[in-house]
Write a protein that holds these residues in place. Structure first.
Motif: not given
Length: 375
Positions: A37, A41, A49-50, A190
């Motif tokens: 993540h 970022e 972000c995931l 993502m």
């Protein structure tokens, strides 16, 4: 046999996965997930972000975050993978298919505005082969009609529109880390959230509809079921594998773009007037995701692929049009989409993976030129 694809391994995947075996967190959202993540970022400036278990899951989260209602309309290209459509159909919406452009398989931006109605809520763009759509035009339309923009950036790691990273321009973005992508976790994806108003709900959807993320940050003293959601987050093993790839991203990208340039320079001007090479608009970058040829007809493509197979070169074509698919044909009442049909019939993808050597690329080029010179 020159295989079409060979997944890349940096050499550290097993080491990091072994670390997961000896850690206290295997199920997900552990140290490797957080590293991934943070990487995206910080490197690309994405707001949130995931990681997800697939690019399809990331698209489904995008559709859920758009808060669509039955009867709402979403404009998408017909020349795309089925996941782009499925994510929105699951929300009981209507997909409106747009044609591709003549220059690239991407959606024809000039066709979008005539498709917008009072029911339109989302424009979902697909940056085919990691080559950007004209996002200034699309974002201007979204502002004019108060629409959301979802970027299907499955092909797009480390690719840009002007100076903006793909996946980070629309309100929401979705990446894929399938084994055929530049960087991979086998299966994986993502979600990228670029609009602050969607961040809190994205975390809730990601955590099975609970506010567990807020609990871990000490914002609430207990967590519970507060919304819809699912088990979108991948295990730490997937994240560890992906982290090993991200550490080598620049090297992977340099090699893939080198192979792409070899193909282009080796074939340009040597395959006749009938076979077209990829076109990169001036506002787009090339991330080396794929190299394709455009044949003059379906029959020509079949003959070329057959010839290459006989010479131990494995190739493949790509999407069948969604608007005329077995599932959707009797639901489609729009216009003909001739450019989409053209790419479906005429596009052929060449082998492109990290371990492909210069000598192997030259051999593949030689076979293609031989075929084209005789046909």
């Amino acid at each position: 046999m020159f295989t079409f694809n060979k997944p890349y391994c940096s050499g550290r995947e097993l080491k990091y996965m072994e670390e997961v075996c000896h850690s206290t967190t295997m199920s997900g959202n552990g140290d490797f997930t957080k590293k991934c993540h943070t990487f995206f970022e910080e490197k690309y400036g994405f707001k949130k972000c995931l990681l997800t278990t697939s690019g399809t899951d990331a698209l489904e989260m995008c559709a859920m975050l758009c808060n669509l209602q039955p009867g709402d309309e979403v404009i998408i290209p017909s020349y795309t993978f089925v996941s782009t459509a499925l994510a929105f159909l699951r929300e009981d919406t209507k997909v409106i298919f747009a044609d591709s452009s003549k220059e690239t398989p991407n959606m024809e931006v000039a066709q979008i505005e005539p498709l917008i109605t009072e029911k339109t809520k989302v424009i979902a763009v697909v940056h085919y082969a990691g080559v950007a759509c004209d996002m200034d035009v699309i974002m201007a339309l979204a502002e004019k009609y108060n629409l959301l923009v979802v970027e299907d950036a499955a092909h797009c790691v480390d690719s840009f529109y002007k100076d903006k990273p793909l996946g980070g321009i629309g309100h929401l973005g979705a990446f894929s880390f399938h084994e055929t992508k530049n960087i991979s976790s086998g299966e994986g994806g993502m979600l990228v959230v670029n609009d602050d108003r969607f961040i809190r709900r994205a975390e809730i959807l990601w955590e099975k509809g609970t506010n567990r993320a807020e609990f871990y940050r000490g914002m609430v003293n207990k967590y519970g079921w507060v919304d819809m959601g699912s088990s979108f987050l991948p295990s730490e093993f997937n994240a560890a594998f992906l982290w090993a790839q991200l550490e080598q991203l620049d090297d992977i990208q340099d090699k893939r773009k080198h192979i792409w340039e070899m193909y282009y320079n080796g074939l340009n001007g040597k395959v006749g007037d009938m076979v077209r090479l990829p076109f990169i608009p001036e506002y787009a970058t090339n991330n080396g995701h794929m190299f394709y040829l455009l044949c003059p007809s379906l029959e020509y493509r079949i003959a070329l692929m057959t010839y290459l197979k006989e010479n131990d070169v494995q190739t493949t074509f790509h999407y069948l049009p969604l608007h005329s698919s077995k599932y959707y044909a009797d639901k489609y009442y729009g216009a003909e989409l001739p450019n989409c049909d053209y790419y479906s019939d005429c596009l052929v993808r060449l082998p492109l993976y990290y371990e492909l050597t210069d000598l192997e690329v030259k051999k593949i080029i030689k076979h293609i030129i031989e075929f084209c010179s005789k046909n």
